[in-house]
Scaffold this active site. Structure first.
Site, mmCIF file in Angstrom:
data_model
loop_
_atom_site.group_PDB
_atom_site.id
_atom_site.type_symbol
_atom_site.label_atom_id
_atom_site.label_comp_id
_atom_site.label_asym_id
_atom_site.label_seq_id
_atom_site.Cartn_x
_atom_site.Cartn_y
_atom_site.Cartn_z
ATOM 1 N N HIS A 19 40.094 -10.600 -69.852
ATOM 2 C CA HIS A 19 38.730 -10.113 -69.689
ATOM 3 C C HIS A 19 38.687 -9.082 -68.571
ATOM 4 O O HIS A 19 39.720 -8.729 -67.994
ATOM 5 C CB HIS A 19 37.753 -11.274 -69.460
ATOM 6 N N HIS A 22 40.656 -9.684 -65.224
ATOM 7 C CA HIS A 22 42.100 -9.417 -65.290
ATOM 8 C C HIS A 22 42.338 -7.907 -65.326
ATOM 9 O O HIS A 22 43.255 -7.397 -64.678
ATOM 10 C CB HIS A 22 42.717 -10.022 -66.552
ATOM 11 N N CYS A 127 41.748 -31.353 -60.037
ATOM 12 C CA CYS A 127 40.969 -30.476 -60.919
ATOM 13 C C CYS A 127 41.945 -29.707 -61.796
ATOM 14 O O CYS A 127 42.761 -28.939 -61.294
ATOM 15 C CB CYS A 127 40.107 -29.508 -60.109
ATOM 16 N N CYS A 130 41.664 -25.838 -61.600
ATOM 17 C CA CYS A 130 42.346 -25.215 -60.450
ATOM 18 C C CYS A 130 43.818 -25.581 -60.414
ATOM 19 O O CYS A 130 44.577 -24.987 -59.659
ATOM 20 C CB CYS A 130 41.734 -25.662 -59.129
ATOM 21 N N CYS A 144 34.318 -30.311 -58.375
ATOM 22 C CA CYS A 144 35.097 -29.162 -57.924
ATOM 23 C C CYS A 144 34.126 -28.007 -57.690
ATOM 24 O O CYS A 144 33.345 -27.668 -58.581
ATOM 25 C CB CYS A 144 36.111 -28.769 -58.993
ATOM 26 N N HIS A 147 34.701 -25.129 -60.416
ATOM 27 C CA HIS A 147 34.504 -25.375 -61.841
ATOM 28 C C HIS A 147 33.305 -26.270 -62.158
ATOM 29 O O HIS A 147 32.970 -26.434 -63.328
ATOM 30 C CB HIS A 147 35.775 -25.968 -62.458
ATOM 31 N N LYS A 296 28.643 -15.774 -62.257
ATOM 32 C CA LYS A 296 30.025 -15.838 -62.711
ATOM 33 C C LYS A 296 30.100 -15.639 -64.226
ATOM 34 O O LYS A 296 29.247 -16.135 -64.959
ATOM 35 C CB LYS A 296 30.583 -17.222 -62.337
ATOM 36 N N LYS A 299 32.014 -18.308 -70.502
ATOM 37 C CA LYS A 299 32.265 -18.342 -71.930
ATOM 38 C C LYS A 299 31.054 -18.931 -72.644
ATOM 39 O O LYS A 299 30.612 -18.411 -73.653
ATOM 40 C CB LYS A 299 33.480 -19.231 -72.184
HETATM 41 N N1 MSP Z 1 47.792 -18.197 -63.049
HETATM 42 C C1 MSP Z 1 47.061 -18.080 -61.838
HETATM 43 C C2 MSP Z 1 47.704 -17.080 -60.919
HETATM 44 C C3 MSP Z 1 49.120 -17.371 -60.558
HETATM 45 S S1 MSP Z 1 49.808 -16.118 -59.558
HETATM 46 C C4 MSP Z 1 51.232 -16.729 -59.029
HETATM 47 C C5 MSP Z 1 45.638 -17.626 -62.143
HETATM 48 N N2 MSP Z 1 45.425 -17.010 -63.322
HETATM 49 S S2 MSP Z 1 44.028 -16.454 -63.828
HETATM 50 O O1 MSP Z 1 44.236 -16.046 -65.184
HETATM 51 O O2 MSP Z 1 42.992 -17.402 -63.607
HETATM 52 O O3 MSP Z 1 43.742 -15.173 -63.032
HETATM 53 C C6 MSP Z 1 43.037 -15.163 -61.831
HETATM 54 C C7 MSP Z 1 42.932 -13.734 -61.370
HETATM 55 O O4 MSP Z 1 42.304 -12.928 -62.384
HETATM 56 C C8 MSP Z 1 42.100 -13.498 -60.139
HETATM 57 O O5 MSP Z 1 42.763 -13.766 -58.944
HETATM 58 C C9 MSP Z 1 41.778 -12.015 -60.305
HETATM 59 O O6 MSP Z 1 42.908 -11.253 -60.058
HETATM 60 C C10 MSP Z 1 41.470 -11.953 -61.782
HETATM 61 N N3 MSP Z 1 40.078 -12.303 -62.042
HETATM 62 C C11 MSP Z 1 39.627 -13.307 -62.852
HETATM 63 N N4 MSP Z 1 38.265 -13.252 -62.894
HETATM 64 C C12 MSP Z 1 37.816 -12.248 -62.131
HETATM 65 C C13 MSP Z 1 36.544 -11.688 -61.875
HETATM 66 N N5 MSP Z 1 35.438 -12.164 -62.403
HETATM 67 N N6 MSP Z 1 36.493 -10.597 -61.079
HETATM 68 C C14 MSP Z 1 37.616 -10.034 -60.543
HETATM 69 N N7 MSP Z 1 38.819 -10.534 -60.773
HETATM 70 C C15 MSP Z 1 38.968 -11.691 -61.482
HETATM 71 O O7 MSP Z 1 44.794 -17.812 -61.310
#
Ligand code: MSP
Length: 630
Positions: A19, A22, A127, A130, A144, A147, A296, A299
């Site tokens: 999304h 990412h 959790c 997390c 949590c 979440h 936030k 989904k």
């Molecule tokens: N798998 C773990 C990370 C492991 S790194 C060794 C994880 N994955 S995640 O898919 O949840 O990705 C989290 C990351 O996605 C956030 O830290 C950020 O980089 C990005 N984002 C997810 N949602 C976001 C927003 N709403 N806004 C900005 N970035 C966000 O955590």
């Protein structure tokens, strides 16, 4: 000595499709990587997917897949998305790669042999979202805080990493290296956390509970805790332990993450590295969250924004520009399509697009489509030249402080200065006077040179647009920032290409409004013949429900002698409960249309109310379902 730059993104969980969050982190990493490359650094850029653990195992089960098939599928979605967003990562790591598993096991063994891993019992609140244990004091109303779910109570024997042993070292390291974690607010957050005694980290899961993970090298009844496995990707992906790439880049490693995963990166990871005898990473760069409609992304509320939808609708570079321009690194930002459209129309179409097109058309018209040779500069040119020569220093200074939006503001100040220069110098006036030919050439040269500088400065942010600008200026050599530190790099005689407008203006209409307009746009006049072509019938509403993502559009199941689905914009006027059982009038031979993803087989009749909204056409007496209106 050559400078080097190593940037990583988090490796994303494969429990959901990519999304905008990412996309943001990965685009920032890409802009940084391109930027440092152009500044003369050797760069390495790593991204990938995080594939083990409860969370992924649960998602696979829900999807009715084996974990391997599931992770293959979702990981590919990420891998395939990045080239479409012009992401120039040098490696894509999956934690299910054999090589990564080997590295994780070797590090576990090393830390175990050093006596920093022990076996013990643990009881706590876990959790799954997390993938970590919470202290009771960290929960909010027993839930949590991230979440809003009640964590599972777990009691089990596990392996622990002696994280507490490294607490003092870590505090000192953060204090002695003030930009280790940045911006400062996140450094303070990490230090605040370290004010409490650090607990040891549970780094295993018994296979009786979870098998989807890397088996511990010293006990085959356990798999590795997903964070201990995932963080190590930053080493594996660079070629740990022996490769030249690793030796070159690890000492300058910078991680890019959002605030959600500060704790594993700011606390677990440095202590893990310390215990494994690996030097700490150089910087942890932490950004805020993109929120949707001020909250936030969710989904269930249908507010997940897909990067490819925006790219397809508005183009890639406007999307990249918007993300870099509208977030202050470190703070949260509100994503809005309306905001994106505003940026396109003002900054891109109006300021930059117009500058390019008016400059090229003048040069094509007055100078035979070639870059003219300039004469001597005059006092009126010095402001522009000075700002142009200093631009990249200004951009670099903000950039290195992670103030990407300020870098862009600097470029736009220069664009606007160039637009003003055109107005002030009036090349169209100079063109009328043959005696002022020399001055005309100088002015046009300066404008085109300013555009070259703008294009080079924008290459990391908007690679396609900037390359197109350079092509139109007749430049095909690769550009670096050193090429724009002195005025006059643009070669006289280059062939110019006028081209189409770079950024057509766009109008913003909420999807919902657009759909509603389609629903209510009825032709003003029809002949009797035409009217008779319509088949209008009495229908009974069997069920009504709101269409996700909309607060107006409803999906109705109706009976018109047969069952059908129609879609109607009545959600503000009626609740689903009020509609069930109502008899209404429906045009049943209207060609089906898809509205917000639902196919509508007919259109109901309604009339505007005196105040606002609509009322349904209904019947005084009893009307027969399926009867024709005449
Ligand atoms: N798998 C773990 C990370 C492991 S790194 C060794 C994880 N994955 S995640 O898919 O949840 O990705 C989290 C990351 O996605 C956030 O830290 C950020 O980089 C990005 N984002 C997810 N949602 C976001 C927003 N709403 N806004 C900005 N970035 C966000 O955590």
């Amino acid at each position: 000595m050559e400078n080097f730059f190593y940037i990583t993104t988090p490796i994303y969980y494969v429990n959901a499709s990519p999304h905008i969050g990412h996309a943001y982190t990965t685009i920032v990493a890409d802009v940084m990587s391109r930027f440092y490359r152009m500044a003369g650094y050797g760069t390495f850029f790593l991204t990938g997917t995080d594939e083990h653990g409860d969370k992924v195992a649960e998602a696979a089960e829900k999807a009715g897949d084996t974990p391997q098939a599931y992770t293959d599928r979702i990981s590919a979605q990420f891998r395939d998305l990045w080239p479409k967003l012009r992401i120039t990562n040098d490696n894509f790591i999956r934690t299910t790669d054999e090589n990564h598993k080997k590295v994780v096991r070797s590090i576990l063994q090393k830390v175990y042999d050093a006596g920093d891993i022990y076996f013990g019992e643990y009881e706590g609140f876990y959790c799954v979202g997390c993938e970590r244990f919470y202290r009771e004091s960290e929960l909010v109303d027993g839930k949590c805080p991230d979440h809003q779910t009640v964590p599972e109570h777990r009691k089990e024997s596990n392996y622990f990493f002696k994280m507490s042993k490294y607490q003092d070292w870590l505090i000192r390291h953060i204090q002695e290296n003030p930009d280790y974690i940045r911006p400062e607010r996140y450094k303070n957050e990490a230090l605040a956390f370290l004010r409490e005694p650090l607990e040891d980290l549970c780094i295993s899961r018994p296979k009786t509970r979870l098998t989807w993970g890397i088996t511990l090298p010293f006990d085959e009844n356990y798999v590795t805790y997903v964070w201990f496995d995932a963080l190590i990707n930053y080493l594996t992906g660079a070629g740990y332990p022996d490769s030249e790439n690793y030796k070159t880049f690890w000492p300058v490693a910078q991680h890019l993450i959002a605030k959600d995963i500060l704790k594993p990166h700011g606390i677990y990871w440095p202590t893990m590295l310390k215990a494994a005898g690996v030097e700490p990473y150089r910087h942890l760069n932490v950004h805020g969250y993109w929120n949707i409609e001020e909250s936030k992304m969710s989904k269930s509320r249908g507010t997940v924004v897909k990067p490819l939808d925006l790219k397809d609708k508005y183009g890639l570079d406007p999307f990249r520009y918007y993300l870099m321009r509208d977030m202050v690194f470190g703070l949260d930002s509100n994503f809005s399509e309306e905001g994106l459209v505003q940026r396109i129309n003002s900054d891109l179409a109006n300021d930059l697009g117009n500058l390019l097109s008016r400059s090229l058309s003048m040069a094509v018209k007055y100078c035979d489509g070639r870059v003219p040779a300039p004469g001597d500069a005059d006092a009126a040119d010095s402001g522009l030249i000075e700002k142009g020569e200093g631009l990249i220093d200004e951009v670099e200074e903000s950039f290195k402080a992670l103030q990407f939006h300020k870098s862009l503001i600097s470029v736009w100040d220069f664009i606007n200065m160039t637009n003003k220069y055109i107005v002030g110098q009036e090349p169209w006036g100079l063109a009328k006077d043959a005696a002022r030919r020399d001055r005309l050439q100088t002015v046009l040269y300066n404008i085109l040179e300013a555009l070259r500088i703008v294009a080079v400065a924008l290459l990391p942010f908007m690679p396609d647009t900037a390359s197109e600008m350079l092509t139109r200026l007749g430049i095909d050599e690769e550009q670096s920032f050193d090429d724009i530190r002195t005025w006059g790099g643009l070669k006289a005689g280059n062939t110019l290409i006028r081209g189409e407008s770079l950024f057509p203006r766009v109008t913003f209409e909420k999807e919902e409004e657009a759909e509603e307009r389609r629903l209510t746009d009825v032709k003003p006049e029809v002949s009797l013949d035409d009217f008779e072509k319509l088949d209008i019938r009495v229908a009974e509403i069997l069920e009504a429900e709101m269409v996700p993502k909309s607060n107006k559009i409803m999906k109705l199941k109706i009976d018109v002698g047969e069952e059908r689905t129609i879609v109607a914009g009545m959600g503000k006027d009626y609740t689903p409960g009020e509609l069930a059982g109502k008899k209404i009038a429906v045009i049943v031979n209207l060609k089906p249309v898809k509205i917000m993803g639902v196919e509508s087989h007919g259109m109901l009749l309604a009339a505007e109310k005196p105040d606002k909204g609509y009322t349904l056409v209904s019947f005084d007496g009893d009307a027969k379902v399926g009867a024709k209106l005449q």
